[in-house]
Design a protein around this motif. Sequence first.
Motif, PDB file in Angstrom:
ATOM      1  N   UNK A   1     -28.729  20.398 -17.731  1.00 43.54           N
ATOM      2  CA  UNK A   1     -27.540  21.244 -17.842  1.00 43.54           C
ATOM      3  C   UNK A   1     -26.415  20.787 -16.919  1.00 43.54           C
ATOM      4  N   UNK A   2     -26.747  20.317 -15.724  1.00 40.82           N
ATOM      5  CA  UNK A   2     -25.709  19.990 -14.743  1.00 40.82           C
ATOM      6  C   UNK A   2     -25.323  18.519 -14.752  1.00 40.82           C
ATOM      7  N   UNK A   3     -25.838  17.782 -15.716  1.00 41.32           N
ATOM      8  CA  UNK A   3     -25.471  16.371 -15.865  1.00 41.32           C
ATOM      9  C   UNK A   3     -24.485  16.228 -17.027  1.00 41.32           C
ATOM     10  N   UNK A   4     -23.483  15.395 -16.873  1.00 38.25           N
ATOM     11  CA  UNK A   4     -22.491  15.239 -17.956  1.00 38.25           C
ATOM     12  C   UNK A   4     -23.011  14.360 -19.095  1.00 38.25           C
ATOM     13  N   UNK A   5     -24.043  14.841 -19.760  1.00 36.05           N
ATOM     14  CA  UNK A   5     -24.613  14.144 -20.910  1.00 36.05           C
ATOM     15  C   UNK A   5     -24.257  14.906 -22.173  1.00 36.05           C
ATOM     16  N   UNK A   6     -24.102  14.175 -23.248  1.00 37.81           N
ATOM     17  CA  UNK A   6     -23.696  14.795 -24.508  1.00 37.81           C
ATOM     18  C   UNK A   6     -24.780  15.730 -25.027  1.00 37.81           C
ATOM     19  N   UNK A   7     -24.336  16.874 -25.542  1.00 37.39           N
ATOM     20  CA  UNK A   7     -25.243  17.846 -26.137  1.00 37.39           C
ATOM     21  C   UNK A   7     -25.389  17.512 -27.617  1.00 37.39           C
ATOM     22  N   UNK A   8     -26.586  17.212 -28.024  1.00 37.20           N
ATOM     23  CA  UNK A   8     -26.841  16.923 -29.442  1.00 37.20           C
ATOM     24  C   UNK A   8     -27.246  18.214 -30.138  1.00 37.20           C
ATOM     25  N   UNK A   9     -26.262  18.984 -30.505  1.00 36.25           N
ATOM     26  CA  UNK A   9     -26.502  20.266 -31.159  1.00 36.25           C
ATOM     27  C   UNK A   9     -27.063  20.017 -32.553  1.00 36.25           C
ATOM     28  N   UNK A  10     -28.047  20.825 -32.920  1.00 33.41           N
ATOM     29  CA  UNK A  10     -28.727  20.584 -34.204  1.00 33.41           C
ATOM     30  C   UNK A  10     -27.815  20.745 -35.407  1.00 33.41           C
TER      31      UNK A  10
END
Length: 138
Positions: A119-128
């Motif tokens: 959550x606190x890392x700036x990684x892309x969220x791969x929303x389903x």
Amino acid sequence: FLNTCVGFANYKYFLLTMLYAELGSLYATVTMWTGFELTLLEGPTNSLSLCCVIFAALIFLMLVLILMLFLVLHIFLIKEGLTTLEFREKLGKSFVISPYKLSAYRNFTIVFTENPFLWFLPLQNNHERGGLSFPSTH
């Protein structure tokens, strides 16, 4: 102007930027406090240094408070499953529960990611669903 540049794809980055700015401002305020105390207790070498130290302390304190309020508002919006525009439209009216209000944890996983350790890392969220449709209570 924010409703045109903060959308689903970059909302996580927006929130993380606010969080990092809040933590950085808080760190600067806390570490500056000892210098502020020394300046007040020992007496400044001149009035300009006293003005500069007081001014800097007040600026950082205001920044910490403003960022904290803004961050708390957006955390509340995530928890309630609302956008900023929906929240503003409902101000002063009877508050109807959003159909997108799931559990607080589920709403946070939709914005951030399924894994809370990321959550606190700036990684892309791969929303389903790619951010085009969202789970609802209906």
